[in-house]
Design an enzyme around this catalytic site. Structure first.
Site, PDB file in Angstrom:
ATOM      1  N   ILE A 180     -18.372  48.224 -28.787  1.00 53.24           N
ATOM      2  CA  ILE A 180     -19.358  48.600 -27.711  1.00 53.24           C
ATOM      3  C   ILE A 180     -20.128  49.917 -28.406  1.00 53.24           C
ATOM      4  CG2 ILE A 180     -19.575  50.049 -25.797  1.00 53.24           C
ATOM      5  CD1 ILE A 180     -16.756  49.172 -24.738  1.00 53.24           C
ATOM      6  N   HIS A 181     -21.568  49.727 -28.635  1.00 51.67           N
ATOM      7  CA  HIS A 181     -22.409  50.223 -28.958  1.00 51.67           C
ATOM      8  C   HIS A 181     -23.237  51.237 -28.251  1.00 51.67           C
ATOM      9  CE1 HIS A 181     -24.159  51.426 -33.151  1.00 51.67           C
ATOM     10  NE2 HIS A 181     -25.418  51.321 -32.472  1.00 51.67           N
ATOM     11  N   PRO A 182     -23.274  52.573 -28.827  1.00 53.76           N
ATOM     12  CA  PRO A 182     -22.671  53.315 -30.101  1.00 53.76           C
ATOM     13  C   PRO A 182     -21.378  54.049 -29.568  1.00 53.76           C
ATOM     14  CG  PRO A 182     -24.756  54.342 -29.205  1.00 53.76           C
ATOM     15  CD  PRO A 182     -24.343  53.271 -28.178  1.00 53.76           C
ATOM     16  N   THR A 183     -20.241  53.628 -29.858  1.00 51.42           N
ATOM     17  CA  THR A 183     -19.037  54.576 -29.667  1.00 51.42           C
ATOM     18  C   THR A 183     -18.471  54.793 -30.750  1.00 51.42           C
ATOM     19  OG1 THR A 183     -17.901  52.444 -29.510  1.00 51.42           O
ATOM     20  CG2 THR A 183     -18.803  53.212 -27.355  1.00 51.42           C
ATOM     21  N   GLU A 229     -15.590  51.425 -31.357  1.00 51.83           N
ATOM     22  CA  GLU A 229     -16.111  50.327 -32.208  1.00 51.83           C
ATOM     23  C   GLU A 229     -16.041  50.440 -33.630  1.00 51.83           C
ATOM     24  OE1 GLU A 229     -20.497  49.503 -32.305  1.00 51.83           O
ATOM     25  OE2 GLU A 229     -20.899  51.671 -32.323  1.00 51.83           O
TER      26      GLU A 229
END
Ligand SMILES: Cc1cc2nc3c(=O)[nH]c(=O)nc-3n(C[C@H](O)[C@H](O)[C@H](O)COP(=O)(O)OP(=O)(O)OC[C@H]3O[C@@H](n4cnc5c(N)ncnc54)[C@H](O)[C@@H]3O)c2cc1C
Ligand SMILES: *C1O[C@H](CO)[C@@H](O)[C@H](O)[C@H]1NC(C)=O
Ligand SMILES: *[C@@H]1O[C@H](CO)[C@@H](O)[C@H](O)[C@H]1NC(C)=O
Ligand SMILES: *[C@@H]1O[C@H](CO)[C@@H](O)[C@H](O)[C@H]1NC(C)=O
Ligand SMILES: *[C@@H]1O[C@H](CO)[C@@H](O)[C@H](O)[C@H]1NC(C)=O
Length: 507
Positions: A481-484, A487
C-alpha cells in the site's frame, strides 16, 4: 450510559458487596488483572459461580490504585498514553516545517498530562467493576491465600477474614517491581514503574537504572520526549530478550535524540541532599567513583512474582526455585499446576511471555476447558510484541541469533532494508535507525522485525501471515500500500548474505 444508569450501577455494586452469600464456588480467581478478569468473566458465562479477588499492596513509595491489575494501572495503558504524549511533542516540532506556526519554546505541563492519564485509568477501574457486575462475577477486594487446595482465605484491608470453598482455583497474581533493598538509599529515595505514572509533580532531571528490560527504556524514552533531562544507566545490555541488532538501533536513536546513556556504569548508593535532590554515587566503566544530583531516580531493575504469601508450596503447588513463579504443564494442561484443581495464568506462570494479551487469551481458553468441554490449549509461540520507545520496535517470531542457533546459519536467509518514512522527509528527520529485517527459512518467515512509527500496528497484521506459515515468496508476492511504512516489508530484496548495501537508495 447516562449519569443515572451509572449511578444505579454503582449502587448495585455497593449493595452486592455488603450482602451475605454462601461460600461455595465453581471457580475462585486470585488476582484481578488482565488474566484474572478475563478468566473469571469467561467462566461466569457458563452459568458458574465465580469470584475474583483483587488486592493492591501500596508501592514502596506508597502509590495505590484500583481494579484492573498492572496493565491498566501501572503498565501498558499509562505507559502508552505517556509515550503518545511524548510523540506529540515531536509532531508539534515537525509541524513547523509543514507550515504550522508553533512557538519556539514548547513545553509539557506534567500535571495536566498525568491528571488526564490518571483520570482515564480511573475510568477503566470503574469500567472493570461494572463489567464484573454485568457478567455476575463476584468481586472481592481482599488478599487471597490458600488454606488447602479447595479453600481460599480472603483477608480484607481491615484484616477481616472469610473462607471460600472452591472446586477450581486460578492463580493470576502477576508481579511487582523489585527495588534492590541492599543498595544503600534505594528503598527510601528511588521510585519504580509503580510510581512514575502517578507522580504528583514533574520528575525533572531523572536517572533511570535499567536491567535489560524494555520497561526502563520506554520510560526513559517518554521522559526525554517530554523534555526532562534523562540519563539511562546500563550495566550490560538493553532489551536482553530481543534481537541485539534491533536493540542497538533503538538505543542509538534514543542516544541521538537526547537520552544520555552511561554504559557499563553501576550505582553504588543514593542519598538526599538539603535541597531534596538525590545524590547518586556510581562507578564508571573504569571503576572510578562519581556522584551526580538528580530530581528523580527510577529503578527498573526487574520484577518479582507475587507468590510469597499465598501459601502455595504448603499445599503442594510447585514453584520455580529462582523466579518463584508457578510451574505449569501438569496433566497435559499448560496452565495446570502440580495440584490438579489449581491453575495459573499470566505473568505468574513460569516461562511464558509477560504480556497482557497472552494473559487474557490463556485465561479465556482455560475457562472454556474448565466449563465448556473445550480441549483447546494456548499457543505461546509466535506472540508478537512492541517496545514503545521513541522509535518503536515491533517484532514477531525469533531473533536472528535464535534462528541461527535453531536452524544453522546456512539455512537462514535474512532480508533487510533501511528505509525512510515519508513523514520524516519534510522535517528532515534522521531516519538512519529505521530498519526492517525478515528472518526466513526455506519454507517460512520465522521472524519479522521493524523499527519505526506505528511498529505495533504494522506487526500485528503480519503476525497472522507468520502464524499461517507464509514463506518469503508469499511476502514478496504481496502488493504493498503506497505510500506506507508497512509496504517496505514486502518490497525488500536484499539479503544479508549478498553483502549488498541495504541503505536507502532514492525512490
Ligand atoms: C511498565 C509496564 C509496561 C507494560 N507494558 C506492556 C505493554 O505495552 N503491552 C503488554 O502486553 N504488556 C505490558 N506490560 C505487561 C502487562 O502489564 C502484564 O503482562 C499483565 O498485566 C499481566 O497480567 P496478569 O493478569 O498476569 O497480572 P496483573 O495484571 O499484574 O494482575 C495481578 C493482580 O493481582 C493482584 N494481586 C496480587 N496478589 C494478590 C493476592 N494475593 N490476592 C488478591 N489480589 C492479588 C495484584 O494487585 C494485581 O491487581 C507492562 C508491564 C509494565 C510493568
Ligand atoms: C534527534 O536526532 C536528530 C537527528 O540526529 C536531530 O536533528 C534532533 O535534533 C534530535 N533531537 C533531539 C531532541 O536531540
Ligand atoms: C542534562 O544533565 C547532564 C548531566 O548532568 C548535563 O551534562 C546536561 O547538560 C544536561 N542537559 C540539559 C539539556 O540540561
Ligand atoms: C541497578 O541497580 C541494581 C541494584 O543495585 C543493580 O543490581 C543493577 O545492576 C543496576 N543496573 C545497572 C544498569 O546498573
Ligand atoms: C459439556 O458436556 C456435558 C456432558 O456431555 C454436557 O452435559 C454439558 O452441557 C456440556 N457443557 C457445555 C458448556 O457445552
Amino acid at each position: 450510559m447516562s449519569k443515572f444508569t451509572v449511578f444505579v450501577k454503582a449502587m448495585i455494586i455497593l449493595f452486592c458487596e455488603f450482602s451475605d452469600k454462601t461460600d461455595r464456588y465453581d471457580l475462585v480467581v486470585i488476582g484481578g488483572g488482565s488474566g484474572g478478569l478475563a478468566c473469571s468473566k469467561e467462566a461466569a458465562q457458563f452459568n458458574k459461580r465465580v469470584a475474583v479477588l483483587d488486592f493492591v499492596q501500596p508501592s514502596t513509595q506508597g502509590t495505590k490504585w484500583g481494579l484492573g491489575g498492572t496493565c491498566v494501572n501501572v503498565g501498558c495503558i499509562p505507559k502508552k498514553l505517556m509515550h503518545q504524549a511524548a510523540l506529540l511533542g515531536q509532531a508539534v516540532r515537525d509541524a513547523r516545517s509543514y507550515g504550522w506556526s508553533v512557538p519556539q519554546d514548547i513545553s509539557m505541563d506534567w500535571q495536566v498530562m498525568s491528571e488526564a492519564v490518571q483520570n482515564y485509568v480511573k475510568s477503566m477501574n470503574f469500567g472493570h467493576r461494572v463489567q464484573l457486575q454485568d457478567k455476575k462475577v463476584e468481586y472481592i477486594n481482599a488478599f487471597g491465600s490458600m488454606v488447602d487446595p479447595n479453600t481460599v482465605k480472603a483477608t480484607d484491608a481491615q484484616g477481616k477474614e472469610r473462607l471460600l470453598h472452591a472446586d477450581n482455583v486460578v492463580i493470576a497474581v502477576g508481579g511487582r517491581p523489585i527495588i534492590p533493598e541492599q543498595m544503600p538509599g534505594a528503598l527510601e529515595h528511588c521510585i519504580s514503574s509503580d510510581d512514575i505514572f502517578w507522580l504528583k509533580k514533574a520528575p525533572g532531571k531523572t536517572y533511570v537504572n535499567i536491567s535489560g528490560l524494555n520497561i526502563a527504556l520506554e520510560c526513559g524514552g517518554f521522559l526525554t520526549g517530554m523534555g526532562y533531562n534523562t540519563t539511562v544507566m546500563v550495566r550490560s545490555i538493553c532489551l536482553r530478550y530481543f534481537d541485539q541488532q534491533m536493540s542497538k538501533l533503538v538505543t542509538d536513536y534514543m542516544e541521538n535524540n537526547g537520552t544520555r546513556f552511561l554504559w557499563r556504569h553501576k550505582p553504588v548508593k543514593f542519598e538526599k541532599d538539603r535541597e531534596g535532590k538525590i545524590v547518586v554515587t556510581y562507578s564508571d566503566e573504569n571503576g572510578n567513583t562519581l556522584t551526580e544530583r538528580f530530581d528523580t531516580v527510577l529503578m527498573a531493575t526487574g520484577r518479582k512474582a507475587l507468590t510469597k504469601n499465598l501459601n502455595l508450596e504448603d499445599i503442594g503447588v510447585k514453584l520455580d526455585r529462582e523466579s518463584h513463579k508457578v510451574l505449569g504443564d501438569h496433566g497435559g494442561d499448560q496452565e495446570r499446576s502440580s495440584v490438579h484443581n489449581i491453575y495459573s495464568i499470566g505473568d505468574v506462570l513460569q516461562g511464558r511471555p509477560e504480556l497482557t494479551p497472552v494473559a487474557i487469551k490463556a485465561g479465556k481458553l482455560l475457562a472454556h476447558r474448565l466449563f465448556g468441554n473445550s480441549t483447546h490449549q494456548m499457543d505461546y509461540d509466535i506472540v508478537p510484541t512492541t517496545v514503545f520507545t521513541p522509535l518503536e520496535y515491533g517484532v514477531v517470531g525469533v531473533s536472528e541469533e535464535a534462528a541461527i542457533n535453531k536452524y544453522g546459519e546456512e539455512n537462514v536467509e535474512v532480508y533487510h532494508a533501511f528505509y525512510r518514512p515519508l513523514e520524516f522527509s519534510i522535517p528532515n528527520r534522521d531516519a538512519s535507525q529505521c530498519y526492517i529485517k525478515a528472518i526466513c527459512t526455506e519454507d517460512e518467515v520465522v521472524g519479522l522485525h521493524i523499527t519505526g512509527n506505528n511498529a505495533g500496528e504494522i506487526i500485528q497484521g503480519f503476525t497472522t501471515a507468520v502464524r499461517c506459515g507464509a514463506s518469503w515468496e508469499d511476502f514478496s508476492k504481496t502488493v504493498g500500500i503506497h505510500p506506507t511504512t508497512a509496504e517496505e516489508i514486502v518490497k525488500m530484496q536484499i539479503t544479508k548474505r549478498s553483502g549488498l548495501d541495504p541503505r536507502v537508495t532514492g525512490c
